[in-house]
Design a protein around this motif. Structure first.
Motif, PDB file in Angstrom:
ATOM      1  N   ARG A  90       0.838  -1.212   0.000  1.00 16.24           N
ATOM      2  CA  ARG A  90       0.000   0.000   0.000  1.00 16.24           C
ATOM      3  C   ARG A  90       0.866   1.252   0.000  1.00 16.24           C
ATOM      4  NH1 ARG A  90      -3.065  -2.855   3.934  1.00 16.24           N
ATOM      5  NH2 ARG A  90      -2.251  -1.521   5.592  1.00 16.24           N
ATOM      6  N   GLY A  91       1.979   1.189   0.712  1.00 14.86           N
ATOM      7  CA  GLY A  91       2.879   2.332   0.758  1.00 14.86           C
ATOM      8  C   GLY A  91       3.449   2.668  -0.609  1.00 14.86           C
ATOM      9  N   MET A  92       3.692   1.655  -1.437  1.00 13.83           N
ATOM     10  CA  MET A  92       4.214   1.911  -2.774  1.00 13.83           C
ATOM     11  C   MET A  92       3.203   2.679  -3.619  1.00 13.83           C
ATOM     12  SD  MET A  92       6.577   1.850  -4.914  1.00 13.83           S
ATOM     13  CE  MET A  92       7.663   1.054  -3.718  1.00 13.83           C
ATOM     14  N   ALA A  93       1.926   2.358  -3.470  1.00 11.88           N
ATOM     15  CA  ALA A  93       0.889   3.092  -4.208  1.00 11.88           C
ATOM     16  C   ALA A  93       0.896   4.564  -3.799  1.00 11.88           C
ATOM     17  CB  ALA A  93      -0.475   2.465  -3.943  1.00 11.88           C
ATOM     18  N   GLU A  94       1.091   4.816  -2.518  1.00  6.26           N
ATOM     19  CA  GLU A  94       1.135   6.191  -2.032  1.00  6.26           C
ATOM     20  C   GLU A  94       2.372   6.914  -2.552  1.00  6.26           C
ATOM     21  OE1 GLU A  94       0.912   5.912   2.183  1.00  6.26           O
ATOM     22  OE2 GLU A  94      -1.154   5.169   2.188  1.00  6.26           O
ATOM     23  N   LEU A  95       3.510   6.207  -2.614  1.00  7.19           N
ATOM     24  CA  LEU A  95       4.737   6.823  -3.114  1.00  7.19           C
ATOM     25  C   LEU A  95       4.618   7.172  -4.594  1.00  7.19           C
ATOM     26  CD1 LEU A  95       7.471   4.665  -1.350  1.00  7.19           C
ATOM     27  CD2 LEU A  95       6.822   7.020  -0.832  1.00  7.19           C
ATOM     28  N   LYS A  96       3.923   6.334  -5.348  1.00  7.59           N
ATOM     29  CA  LYS A  96       3.715   6.646  -6.763  1.00  7.59           C
ATOM     30  C   LYS A  96       2.892   7.917  -6.924  1.00  7.59           C
ATOM     31  CE  LYS A  96       4.212   2.169  -9.013  1.00  7.59           C
ATOM     32  NZ  LYS A  96       3.604   1.202  -9.971  1.00  7.59           N
ATOM     33  N   ALA A  97       1.889   8.069  -6.056  1.00  6.49           N
ATOM     34  CA  ALA A  97       1.037   9.251  -6.130  1.00  6.49           C
ATOM     35  C   ALA A  97       1.811  10.509  -5.741  1.00  6.49           C
ATOM     36  CB  ALA A  97      -0.175   9.079  -5.211  1.00  6.49           C
ATOM     37  N   LEU A  98       2.825  10.367  -4.908  1.00  6.02           N
ATOM     38  CA  LEU A  98       3.614  11.518  -4.435  1.00  6.02           C
ATOM     39  C   LEU A  98       4.835  11.789  -5.316  1.00  6.02           C
ATOM     40  CD1 LEU A  98       3.602  10.760  -0.601  1.00  6.02           C
ATOM     41  CD2 LEU A  98       2.300  12.552  -1.764  1.00  6.02           C
ATOM     42  N   SER A  99       5.136  10.890  -6.245  1.00  4.93           N
ATOM     43  CA  SER A  99       6.351  11.030  -7.075  1.00  4.93           C
ATOM     44  C   SER A  99       6.218  12.174  -8.097  1.00  4.93           C
ATOM     45  CB  SER A  99       6.631   9.721  -7.798  1.00  4.93           C
ATOM     46  OG  SER A  99       7.020   8.713  -6.900  1.00  4.93           O
ATOM     47  N   PRO A 100       7.371  12.816  -8.385  1.00  7.32           N
ATOM     48  CA  PRO A 100       8.690  12.637  -7.738  1.00  7.32           C
ATOM     49  C   PRO A 100       8.688  13.189  -6.319  1.00  7.32           C
ATOM     50  CG  PRO A 100       8.756  14.474  -9.274  1.00  7.32           C
ATOM     51  CD  PRO A 100       7.407  13.833  -9.433  1.00  7.32           C
TER      52      PRO A 100
END
Length: 224
Positions: free
Chosen positions: A211-221
């Motif tokens: 789930r954290g990876m999905a959030e990191l994608k949304a915040l990238s870069p």
């Protein structure tokens, strides 16, 4: 037994003192910057990292390690030689735990929509995990006569997760989380219940990672 890499040892030490250690944790770590997290104790990210390109993961074997003095302290606490934990039992438990953790993390990434691969690629993120500093409060050991092991929790453990670009090895982020394992009430602890409690905790960590990876994608870069 594979020894935990330096970063995992450092992560375990970082949380060795509990909440006070988290409060005093450094704001940077190997070029990573600490960010706030609602789910994990400590999260560090590489400023400018872009996680949107990764649709596949290369999951390295999970590092598993008991707390440094757990076996010694437990054996000192019991008077019956037959109830002590042997070196071979520790090694066997670690081997079994590594296999179980590997399966859990791989299945969680697959369910999250990521292809789990074994070769690097431009769309592949290398993920390293460790479940370390494990402390089992009441291991189910054979003793003379009928006996039961009771404790408030099954024990405790620390998660370490590290993400890198699979092609360049560039460090993208790290996370560390320490948890009490098992329900917070005095209960009869058996080998079956202990394995179940620790497995549930690893499953929880695996799901959080995905789930954290999905959030990191949304915040990238990632902003500096």
């Amino acid at each position: 037994m594979r020894l935990p890499p330096v970063a995992i040892v450092a992560a375990s030490a970082l949380l060795g003192a509990g909440a006070s250690a988290v409060a005093k944790a450094p704001t940077t770590w190997d070029g990573l910057t600490q960010v706030k997290s609602k789910r994990l104790d400590l999260v560090y990210l590489q400023p400018g990292a872009d996680f949107r390109a990764y649709s596949k993961v290369l999951v390295e074997p999970t590092e598993v390690a008991f707390a440094k003095n757990w076996q010694r302290d437990y054996n000192r606490s019991t008077r019956q030689l037959g109830a002590r934990v042997s070196d071979s039992e520790v090694q066997r438990t670690i081997t079994e735990a590594v296999k179980a953790a590997n399966d859990i993390f791989a299945q969680s990434w697959t369910k999250g929509g990521y292809a789990v691969v074994d070769t690097p690629g431009p769309d592949v993120m290398r993920v390293k995990t460790g479940v370390v500093n494990i402390w089992v409060n009441a291991p189910d050991r054979p003793t003379a006569g009928r006996s039961y092991s009771f404790s408030e929790e099954a024990g405790r453990a620390t998660l370490f997760v590290e993400a890198r670009d699979s092609m360049t090895g560039a460090l993208l982020g790290r996370a560390v989380d320490q948890r009490i394992v098992g329900d917070n009430m005095t209960a009869w602890r058996t080998s079956v219940s202990n394995r179940g409690d620790f497995r549930d905790q690893v499953q929880h960590w695996a799901d959080i990672s995905v789930r954290g990876m999905a959030e990191l994608k949304a915040l990238s870069p990632i902003k500096p």
